[in-house]
Design a protein around this motif. Structure first.
Motif, PDB file in Angstrom:
ATOM      1  N   LEU A  65       0.753  -1.272  -0.009  1.00 58.53           N
ATOM      2  CA  LEU A  65      -0.015   0.245  -0.041  1.00 58.53           C
ATOM      3  C   LEU A  65       0.876   1.393  -0.178  1.00 58.53           C
ATOM      4  O   LEU A  65       0.347   2.460  -0.442  1.00 58.53           O
ATOM      5  CB  LEU A  65      -0.831  -0.055   1.299  1.00 58.53           C
ATOM      6  CG  LEU A  65      -2.050  -0.684   1.256  1.00 58.53           C
ATOM      7  CD1 LEU A  65      -2.779  -0.631   2.595  1.00 58.53           C
ATOM      8  CD2 LEU A  65      -2.932  -0.759   0.111  1.00 58.53           C
ATOM      9  N   PHE A  66       2.010   1.369   0.460  1.00 54.43           N
ATOM     10  CA  PHE A  66       2.699   2.455   1.135  1.00 54.43           C
ATOM     11  C   PHE A  66       4.078   2.687   0.182  1.00 54.43           C
ATOM     12  O   PHE A  66       4.882   3.443   0.744  1.00 54.43           O
ATOM     13  CB  PHE A  66       3.029   2.489   2.434  1.00 54.43           C
ATOM     14  CG  PHE A  66       2.098   2.180   3.393  1.00 54.43           C
ATOM     15  CD1 PHE A  66       0.642   2.783   3.246  1.00 54.43           C
ATOM     16  CD2 PHE A  66       1.963   1.074   4.171  1.00 54.43           C
ATOM     17  CE1 PHE A  66      -0.377   2.661   4.032  1.00 54.43           C
ATOM     18  CE2 PHE A  66       0.790   0.855   5.076  1.00 54.43           C
ATOM     19  CZ  PHE A  66      -0.136   1.550   5.143  1.00 54.43           C
ATOM     20  N   GLY A  67       4.022   2.336  -0.983  1.00 51.67           N
ATOM     21  CA  GLY A  67       5.277   2.489  -1.830  1.00 51.67           C
ATOM     22  C   GLY A  67       6.417   1.889  -1.434  1.00 51.67           C
ATOM     23  O   GLY A  67       6.686   0.596  -1.604  1.00 51.67           O
ATOM     24  N   ARG A  68       7.413   2.625  -0.363  1.00 49.33           N
ATOM     25  CA  ARG A  68       8.258   1.955  -0.176  1.00 49.33           C
ATOM     26  C   ARG A  68       8.425   0.724   0.940  1.00 49.33           C
ATOM     27  O   ARG A  68       9.142  -0.148   1.106  1.00 49.33           O
ATOM     28  CB  ARG A  68       9.669   2.976   0.677  1.00 49.33           C
ATOM     29  CG  ARG A  68      10.021   3.795  -0.514  1.00 49.33           C
ATOM     30  CD  ARG A  68      11.529   4.396   0.033  1.00 49.33           C
ATOM     31  NE  ARG A  68      11.950   5.485  -0.841  1.00 49.33           N
ATOM     32  CZ  ARG A  68      11.752   6.621  -0.894  1.00 49.33           C
ATOM     33  NH1 ARG A  68      11.085   7.198   0.184  1.00 49.33           N
ATOM     34  NH2 ARG A  68      12.405   7.537  -1.719  1.00 49.33           N
ATOM     35  N   PHE A  69       7.214   0.759   1.647  1.00 44.97           N
ATOM     36  CA  PHE A  69       6.810  -0.195   2.548  1.00 44.97           C
ATOM     37  C   PHE A  69       5.472  -0.798   2.281  1.00 44.97           C
ATOM     38  O   PHE A  69       4.861   0.022   1.552  1.00 44.97           O
ATOM     39  CB  PHE A  69       7.170   0.057   4.056  1.00 44.97           C
ATOM     40  CG  PHE A  69       6.578   1.221   4.404  1.00 44.97           C
ATOM     41  CD1 PHE A  69       7.043   2.439   4.090  1.00 44.97           C
ATOM     42  CD2 PHE A  69       5.628   0.974   5.282  1.00 44.97           C
ATOM     43  CE1 PHE A  69       6.834   3.613   4.509  1.00 44.97           C
ATOM     44  CE2 PHE A  69       4.884   2.430   5.681  1.00 44.97           C
ATOM     45  CZ  PHE A  69       5.450   3.385   5.555  1.00 44.97           C
ATOM     46  N   PHE A 129       9.452  -1.158   8.385  1.00 38.31           N
ATOM     47  CA  PHE A 129       8.848   0.319   8.824  1.00 38.31           C
ATOM     48  C   PHE A 129       7.383   0.216   9.290  1.00 38.31           C
ATOM     49  O   PHE A 129       7.026   1.278  10.157  1.00 38.31           O
ATOM     50  CB  PHE A 129       8.922   1.164   7.448  1.00 38.31           C
ATOM     51  CG  PHE A 129      10.434   1.384   7.173  1.00 38.31           C
ATOM     52  CD1 PHE A 129      11.026   2.060   7.993  1.00 38.31           C
ATOM     53  CD2 PHE A 129      10.884   1.085   6.073  1.00 38.31           C
ATOM     54  CE1 PHE A 129      12.543   2.301   7.756  1.00 38.31           C
ATOM     55  CE2 PHE A 129      12.308   1.174   5.756  1.00 38.31           C
ATOM     56  CZ  PHE A 129      12.959   1.989   6.666  1.00 38.31           C
ATOM     57  N   TYR A 132       8.141  -0.219  12.839  1.00 41.25           N
ATOM     58  CA  TYR A 132       8.391   1.110  13.429  1.00 41.25           C
ATOM     59  C   TYR A 132       7.357   1.997  13.715  1.00 41.25           C
ATOM     60  O   TYR A 132       6.863   2.629  14.731  1.00 41.25           O
ATOM     61  CB  TYR A 132       9.375   1.700  12.520  1.00 41.25           C
ATOM     62  CG  TYR A 132      10.039   3.082  13.250  1.00 41.25           C
ATOM     63  CD1 TYR A 132      10.860   2.830  14.221  1.00 41.25           C
ATOM     64  CD2 TYR A 132       9.472   4.352  12.785  1.00 41.25           C
ATOM     65  CE1 TYR A 132      11.517   4.008  14.844  1.00 41.25           C
ATOM     66  CE2 TYR A 132      10.000   5.512  13.536  1.00 41.25           C
ATOM     67  CZ  TYR A 132      10.842   5.147  14.505  1.00 41.25           C
ATOM     68  OH  TYR A 132      11.414   6.537  15.049  1.00 41.25           O
ATOM     69  N   ILE A 133       6.459   2.116  12.727  1.00 38.79           N
ATOM     70  CA  ILE A 133       5.164   2.910  13.002  1.00 38.79           C
ATOM     71  C   ILE A 133       4.535   2.581  14.082  1.00 38.79           C
ATOM     72  O   ILE A 133       4.163   3.657  14.962  1.00 38.79           O
ATOM     73  CB  ILE A 133       4.450   2.912  11.712  1.00 38.79           C
ATOM     74  CG1 ILE A 133       5.189   3.785  10.443  1.00 38.79           C
ATOM     75  CG2 ILE A 133       3.015   3.697  11.807  1.00 38.79           C
ATOM     76  CD1 ILE A 133       4.600   3.670   9.287  1.00 38.79           C
ATOM     77  N   LEU A 177      16.706   2.538   8.322  1.00 35.71           N
ATOM     78  CA  LEU A 177      16.908   2.770   6.835  1.00 35.71           C
ATOM     79  C   LEU A 177      17.937   2.229   6.132  1.00 35.71           C
ATOM     80  O   LEU A 177      18.044   1.756   4.903  1.00 35.71           O
ATOM     81  CB  LEU A 177      17.138   4.401   6.939  1.00 35.71           C
ATOM     82  CG  LEU A 177      15.870   5.368   7.167  1.00 35.71           C
ATOM     83  CD1 LEU A 177      16.264   6.801   7.268  1.00 35.71           C
ATOM     84  CD2 LEU A 177      14.643   4.984   6.222  1.00 35.71           C
ATOM     85  N   SER A 180      17.375  -1.387   5.269  1.00 29.42           N
ATOM     86  CA  SER A 180      16.322  -1.646   4.320  1.00 29.42           C
ATOM     87  C   SER A 180      17.273  -1.303   2.816  1.00 29.42           C
ATOM     88  O   SER A 180      16.854  -1.755   1.790  1.00 29.42           O
ATOM     89  CB  SER A 180      15.177  -0.674   4.264  1.00 29.42           C
ATOM     90  OG  SER A 180      15.246   0.541   4.068  1.00 29.42           O
TER      91      SER A 180
ATOM     92  N   PRO B 391       5.226   8.952  14.049  1.00 26.74           N
ATOM     93  CA  PRO B 391       4.372   8.124  13.343  1.00 26.74           C
ATOM     94  C   PRO B 391       2.991   7.893  14.169  1.00 26.74           C
ATOM     95  O   PRO B 391       3.243   7.802  15.353  1.00 26.74           O
ATOM     96  CB  PRO B 391       5.070   6.743  13.012  1.00 26.74           C
ATOM     97  CG  PRO B 391       6.116   6.833  14.198  1.00 26.74           C
ATOM     98  CD  PRO B 391       6.645   8.156  14.553  1.00 26.74           C
ATOM     99  N   ILE B 471       0.934   7.821  -0.546  1.00 28.07           N
ATOM    100  CA  ILE B 471       2.461   7.758  -0.793  1.00 28.07           C
ATOM    101  C   ILE B 471       2.629   7.210  -2.182  1.00 28.07           C
ATOM    102  O   ILE B 471       3.605   7.612  -2.967  1.00 28.07           O
ATOM    103  CB  ILE B 471       3.115   6.727   0.275  1.00 28.07           C
ATOM    104  CG1 ILE B 471       2.976   7.345   1.584  1.00 28.07           C
ATOM    105  CG2 ILE B 471       4.522   6.457  -0.181  1.00 28.07           C
ATOM    106  CD1 ILE B 471       3.567   6.669   2.820  1.00 28.07           C
TER     107      ILE B 471
END
Lengths: 512, 486
Positions: A65-69, A129, A132-133, A177, A180, B391, B471
């Motif tokens: 869903l989120f591009g990079r993750f 990530f 992490y969120i 970062l 990844s 976040p 995003i």
């Protein structure tokens, strides 16, 4: 793809949290309780349908869903048990706040439900990530819970909690970062088998350590915990001790050990050293506390140190023991905070010296409090015994000295817990206001008895809890075995065989 | 290339310029009575410019022999600029109507249109002279806007201060431009880049003229983006200017100036990357640190947001320091999210009025807002946590993007120091949340305007975790914009 039960477990409290904000106080209470009970039911479904010994990652969901993750969820045995612990404690927390919280109830319930979402998310996340969120976002509701509904010095405590944990986490963020980018993936299962160069591992390990050590909390970065606990409302303390402290241990287990085995091995001395200091130092500090919550908070730090030594023992006993201590401590310290909450609601003080003789007018309370006190000490038959024994056994194989030092924690633990119990429950009733205190209400029994049952279950038949994580421990050990530090308690080599005995054996040999 | 094609590429600026001049005539004849009509038509003109961007203006290439660039990068920046300018026009009428001793005049939207036109020229500049003309058009309109409340001495002071310091910065920039022109023989970005690539920039035989030119150009640009050490005007101007104007300053011109700095750094001075990177890293870390530390003691919410904008520019510059396409894309991502957070915060500040409708600006007046106006408090809390980069709010992704770029470029010390400083920044954002949620209410604010409430809600939803769903589109778009520079 199978039914997305993990997403559902996240969605139920999330929707309920938003709904709570628009409801009146009684409706918000009911909504929150209903949502947490639904999640508990889903947690039970999750546990019963978890295939023990099956695939490492189960209930996997993935959506880029989120591009990079991506939205990647999935659990193994460790995550399963911690999720079950979270959903088990949540309805109890809501019940504990039923009457104690009178101001701004809808927001309070919403904050708790958001906390539940974020905790489950942290344990279920399979993307670096996304983890992490969820991990970091937990700061916001906890900041508000301490700051709005906390005690007199709540603002200081809330800032301290927030900024301490934020600083630790941000260093981990930079390490994530780097990982990844270097590994070209954000998937935790892939990263678990990615070998970073040993020199880089040390830096990454230290960055993760900065975050998890604060969350854990390890000495000397534990000072936010007593403040946060003392100021937080009862349910806030329960969730803080019961689940949020487990994030640190879970982090070590999920990231530090399997992703950086060499660095973990070479820095075992650091973890062991800090843990040994923590066990002895915080136990002694607990001994002199006059505030009940502070005492239990310091005992948490000591128990968490038993977790860290077990994790870094690099053997099955240590790791499984550490997990058992985490689960047991989650139940027991949660229950102890509830016990403190019960009498705090009646007398509005946490000063130990104000109480005394509660066994006379609160017999049911005295029994349950005794059970949890014994469990906290680690009496056989209770949950903590299993965990602490395994953890220390595992540690003994690596370092006898550290095992020796940490075992004193159990003795000191008996000291401060029994001392607490004696001052609060035994003796004569000192004042009229204590005499007025009534025994547990049915609501309070409903909060404490389930925990008591779980504590005994874990102590009597730990296999239910050990089975789901056994295979994961084997996978983890296979991964980290190459870096295993040499133990100092292996059997020493003999000085040679005594000639006479040798002759006898060879005689036997020829006779056959 | 024929003239019509050139004009087609500059269509957004033409729409804005013609619209502004026509509306100026309406304003001259219509007087204050035409304010409302002029405001709405101005927003329509900005919408027209936005539509004009879909044509050759977003992918046409060079117009007017390289003076003007119509590429994806410029188009992206212009979208942000037009949004910022529109919101600044929309939030003004209510503020001026309520505030005693200040009335909105039709020149306000016209000046914003002219400023937006200048910003469009800035971000599309392919030549140092286009750059300068665009910058001055934007700045001159901004000086007048800062002192728009003529009866208020603070506003007049803000305008004068902005003008004097802005003139100084323009002087520094022009000095740099003249040095660059003198040593490269051209004002065209492409030829300057060629000269920088050919000239020795290190060692004893290095071209001092080129290096000094670079330093002066960056110093001038640093003033415009209010990066430390050229930030001194920002708190005073932000505090003194009328709140809608402050919101405008913190949004559109900031985006334009950052985009301009990126374009100059990459297109004109790309070969001197090692040289300008030092400047950018210093400005970045100094801005983050000063923006965080100086904000702690502030009592005025507009001053606090001024320091917050300095702090945020520092983070955006981390992406530029990377100097890669990903880095440039991260800067644009950062500015997109920053725009929503900043406009949202200022819209909340606009709601801070006492019972008579007079604006209040002290942080203490926010005490207990979560009880008196829960929705507003929740929105501001979202913006504050987001600005702090916590976040799951979208502000985290902005920081994620720039730090990702920095780590990818191998700038580890920069990334580590940057995140450590960001903890200091988190403290004062938390202070606002604490005031709203932990403190007892002291008073209540007057009712808000529906339009502003709606805009706050839109900004809050964009900054909320729902923003993460944007995003993929945002990364694709910013990366396309960034690639058009390389």
């Amino acid at each position: 793809m199978s039914f997305p039960i993990l997403s559902l477990m996240l969605a139920v409290p999330a929707v309920a949290a938003i709904a709570c904000l628009f409801l009146s106080a009684p409706a918000a209470r009911v909504t929150a309780l209903a949502a947490t009970l639904i999640d508990l039911a889903l947690g039970v479904v999750l546990w019963t349908s978890f295939d023990v010994g099956g695939a490492q990652w189960q209930f996997v969901e993935y959506a880029p869903l989120f591009g990079r993750f991506g939205w990647a969820l999935g659990i193994d045995g460790y995550a399963l048990l911690l999720i079950v612990l979270s959903v088990f404690l949540m309805p109890i927390c809501i019940g504990a706040s039923w009457q104690a919280i009178e101001r701004r109830v809808p927001e309070y319930m919403a904050a708790f439900l958001f906390t539940e979402v974020l905790m489950i998310g942290t344990f279920a996340a399979q993307d670096l990530f996304l983890f992490y969120i969820f991990f970091e976002a937990g700061l916001i509701p906890m900041f508000l819970i301490i700051g709005i509904w906390g005690g007199a010095n709540r603002i200081y405590a809330s800032y301290k909690f927030f900024l301490y944990t934020l600083l630790g986490s941000l260093l981990m963020f930079i390490a994530m970062l780097y990982m990844s980018i270097t590994a070209g993936t954000t998937s935790i299962p892939v990263l678990l088998n990615y070998d970073f160069p040993a020199s880089v591992q040390t830096w990454l390990w230290l960055a993760f350590f900065a975050s998890f050590a604060v969350k854990m909390p390890m000495w000397p970065v534990h000072t936010w915990l007593p403040d946060a606990h003392v100021q937080a409302p009862t349910a806030g303390s329960v969730i803080l001790a019961g689940v949020l402290l487990k994030l640190g241990g879970y982090g070590f287990l999920r990231f530090s050990l399997p992703m950086f085995p060499e660095a973990s091995a070479s820095l075992v001395w650091l973890v062991f050293g800090l843990s040994a200091v923590a066990v002895i130092y915080t136990s002694l500090v607990a001994l002199v506390q006059s505030d009940m919550k502070k005492l239990i908070a310091y005992s948490s730090v000591a128990h968490m140190a038993i977790v860290t030594i077990g994790l870094f023992a690099f053997n099955a006993q240590g790791i499984e023991g550490a997990m058992m201590v985490m689960l047991g401590h989650g139940l027991v310290s949660g229950a102890l905070f509830l016990c403190v909450g019960v009498i705090y609601d009646r007398l509005h003080t946490r000063e130990i010296s104000r109480y005394g003789g509660l066994a006379i007018n609160m017999p049911r309370y005295a029994i349950l409090f005794l059970l949890f006190t014994m469990a906290s000490i680690g009496l056989p038959g209770t949950s903590n015994f299993v965990g602490e024994l395994l953890s220390l056994m595992g540690t003994y194989q690596v370092s006898t000295t550290i095992a020796l030092l940490c075992t004193t924690g159990i003795i000191l633990g008996a000291g401060y817990m029994l001392y607490l119990y004696r001052r609060v429950v035994f003796g004569e009733i000192k004042s009229e206001e204590v005499r007025q205190m009534s025994d547990l209400t049915p609501r309070e029994l409903w909060l404490l008895v389930p925990i008591a049952a779980a504590v005994l279950w874990m102590g009597v038949y730990p296999e239910s809890f050990l089975a789901p994580m056994r295979k994961d421990t084997q996978i983890l050990l296979a991964r980290i075995d190459r870096a295993k530090p040499a133990g100092d308690s292996l059997p020493t080599k003999g000085t040679g065989i005594v000639p006479a005995a040798h002759a006898e054996t060879s005689a036997h040999g020829s006779a056959h | 290339m024929d003239y019509a094609a050139n004009l087609a590429m500059t269509l957004p600026e033409l729409v804005l310029a013609v619209g502004a001049i026509a509306l100026m005539l309406v304003a001259a004849w219509g007087g204050p009575a035409s304010t409302k009509a002029v405001s709405w038509v101005s927003v329509a003109v900005l919408g027209g410019a936005l539509i004009a961007l879909t044509g050759p203006a977003s992918a046409g290439g060079d117009a007017f022999y390289g003076l003007y660039r119509a590429d994806a990068f410029a188009a992206f920046a212009k979208v942000l600029i037009y949004i910022g300018a529109s919101v600044a026009i929309l939030m003004a009428p209510d503020f001026f109507r309520r505030t005693a001793g200040a009335d909105l005049r039709p020149e306000y939207p016209v000046l914003i249109l002219l400023s937006a036109c200048g910003m469009g020229m800035m971000v599309s500049a392919g030549d140092l002279l286009t750059l300068y003309v665009g910058l001055e058009l934007q700045s001159l309109a901004a000086y007048v806007l800062a002192s728009f409340m003529r009866q208020d001495t603070r506003s007049a002071e803000a305008g004068l201060k902005y003008f004097v310091l802005g003139a100084l910065a323009s002087g520094i920039l022009l000095y740099g431009i003249s040095l660059v022109y003198g040593f490269t023989g051209s004002t065209m970005f492409d030829e300057i880049a060629g000269a920088y690539a050919a000239a020795p920039l290190t060692g004893s035989g290095r071209s001092l003229g080129l290096l000094f030119g670079l330093v002066f150009v960056f110093a001038g640009l640093a003033f415009k983006i209010s990066a430390v050490p050229f930030h001194m005007w920002t708190p005073d101007v932000y505090e003194g200017a009328p709140t809608p104007v402050t919101a405008f300053f913190a949004s559109a011109p900031k985006v334009a100036a950052i985009a301009l700095a990126v374009r100059v750094a990459i297109e004109a001075m790309g070969p001197a990357e090692v040289q300008w990177r030092q400047i950018v890293i210093f400005a970045s870390l100094a801005s983050i640190l000063l923006g965080a530390v100086a904000a702690i003691g502030q009592q005025n919410v507009k001053r606090l947001l001024a320091y917050s904008s300095i702090n945020n520019v520092g983070f955006a510059l981390i992406g530029l320091a990377a100097g890669t396409p990903e880095g440039v894309a991260s800067v644009m991502t950062y500015m997109t999210i920053y725009l929503a957070m900043t406009l949202g915060s200022f819209l909340v500040v606009l709601q801070m009025r006492d019972a008579d409708g007079q604006p209040i600006e002290t942080i203490d007046s926010l005490a207990g807002l979560s009880r008196t106006r829960p929705g507003l408090a929740a929105a501001l809390a979202i913006f504050m946590f987001s600005l702090a980069g916590i976040p799951p709010l979208f502000g985290f992704y902005a920081k994620f993007a720039v730090f990702y770029a920095a780590v990818q470029a191998g700038l580890f010390p920069l990334a580590v120091v940057g995140v450590v400083f960001s903890v200091i920044g988190a403290y004062y954002y938390l202070r606002l949340v604490k005031t709203m949620y932990f403190d007892e209410p002291t008073g209540t604010f007057g009712a808000g305007d529906k339009l502003e409430g709606g805009l706050i809600a839109v900004a809050a939803v964009f900054v909320s975790p729902l923003g993460y769903l944007a995003i993929p589109a945002l990364s694709a778009w910013t990366l396309a914009a960034a690639n058009s520079l390389f």
